[in-house]
Design a protein around this motif. Structure first.
Motif, short mmCIF file in Angstrom:
data_model
loop_
_atom_site.label_atom_id
_atom_site.label_comp_id
_atom_site.label_asym_id
_atom_site.label_seq_id
_atom_site.Cartn_x
_atom_site.Cartn_y
_atom_site.Cartn_z
N ARG A 1 10.47 25.93 1.03
CA ARG A 1 9.76 26.31 -0.19
C ARG A 1 8.80 25.20 -0.58
O ARG A 1 9.05 24.04 -0.30
CB ARG A 1 10.75 26.61 -1.30
N VAL A 2 7.71 25.58 -1.24
CA VAL A 2 6.69 24.62 -1.64
C VAL A 2 6.77 24.36 -3.14
O VAL A 2 7.02 25.28 -3.93
CB VAL A 2 5.28 25.10 -1.23
N LEU A 3 6.56 23.12 -3.52
CA LEU A 3 6.60 22.71 -4.92
C LEU A 3 5.25 22.96 -5.58
O LEU A 3 4.23 22.46 -5.10
CB LEU A 3 6.95 21.22 -5.02
N TRP B 1 4.34 11.82 -7.58
CA TRP B 1 5.32 11.08 -8.40
C TRP B 1 4.92 11.13 -9.88
O TRP B 1 5.75 11.43 -10.74
CB TRP B 1 5.46 9.64 -7.92
N GLU B 2 3.68 10.83 -10.20
CA GLU B 2 3.25 10.79 -11.59
C GLU B 2 3.35 12.14 -12.28
O GLU B 2 3.76 12.22 -13.44
CB GLU B 2 1.80 10.28 -11.69
N ALA C 1 7.78 12.02 -2.10
CA ALA C 1 7.43 12.85 -0.94
C ALA C 1 6.97 11.98 0.21
O ALA C 1 6.38 10.92 0.01
CB ALA C 1 6.32 13.83 -1.33
N ASP C 2 7.26 12.44 1.41
CA ASP C 2 6.74 11.82 2.62
C ASP C 2 5.49 12.60 3.01
O ASP C 2 5.57 13.78 3.38
CB ASP C 2 7.76 11.89 3.75
N GLY D 1 14.38 13.24 -5.71
CA GLY D 1 14.00 13.58 -7.09
C GLY D 1 13.93 15.07 -7.33
O GLY D 1 13.59 15.84 -6.44
N GLU D 2 14.28 15.44 -8.54
CA GLU D 2 14.15 16.83 -8.96
C GLU D 2 12.90 16.95 -9.82
O GLU D 2 12.66 16.11 -10.68
CB GLU D 2 15.39 17.29 -9.74
N PRO D 3 12.08 17.97 -9.56
CA PRO D 3 10.82 18.09 -10.29
C PRO D 3 11.02 18.15 -11.80
O PRO D 3 11.96 18.78 -12.28
CB PRO D 3 10.20 19.39 -9.78
N GLN D 4 10.13 17.48 -12.50
CA GLN D 4 10.17 17.43 -13.96
C GLN D 4 8.82 17.84 -14.52
O GLN D 4 7.79 17.61 -13.89
CB GLN D 4 10.51 16.02 -14.44
#
Length: 150
Positions: free
Chosen positions: A20-22, A57-58, A64-65, A100-103
């Motif tokens: 799945r894509v973020l 990240w920000e 992510a790699d 990390g879990e998306p915020q």
């Protein structure tokens, strides 16, 4: 064309986790309310991949790699009269989730993991579905799998 508007270099990443894509629903302009990849302007001295990693990240607090450049996309914004307001050249990368879990935050009003095939049905920034497809195909090729249409 407005002489004041110059192309701005930006980087983004299609971050994949378990197929799945973020995506992030943009909380600010350009594209407020639309789903998109995390991304933004390249800072002086940054490589495209470094900028993509930093922006992910920000915006959504995910590590992510960054694996490879998937495609480049011109985002050209004009007003109702056709006057050029902005031009972004976005280097979109294929990436894998590391941690990390998306915020949510000021730039990402909502976040979620989506099947690549579902992206075309969402309200997205221009050209997002082909970008996600290109990234998914690139990752499939790198993994040695036969790419299929997303």
């Amino acid at each position: 064309m407005s002489d004041a508007v110059r192309p701005t270099l930006a980087a983004s990443a299609a971050v994949f986790r378990d197929g799945r894509v973020l995506l992030a629903r943009r909380g600010a302009h350009p594209g407020a309310g639309l789903w998109s990849l995390p991304g933004g302007r390249v800072e002086p001295g940054e490589t495209l991949a470094e900028a993509a990693r930093r922006e992910v990240w920000e915006e959504v607090r995910v590590e992510a790699d960054i694996l490879a450049l998937a495609t480049a996309l011109d985002v050209i914004i004009r007003d109702r009269d056709g006057v050029l307001k902005a031009h972004f050249v976005v280097a979109a990368h294929a990436a894998l989730w590391r941690a990390g879990e998306p915020q949510t935050g000021p730039e990402a009003a909502e976040v979620g993991w989506f099947a690549p095939a579902d992206v075309a049905a969402l309200a997205t920034t221009s050209g997002l579905a082909p970008v996600v497809d290109a990234a998914a195909r690139l990752l499939a090729c790198r993994a040695g799998a036969t790419p299929t249409s997303a």
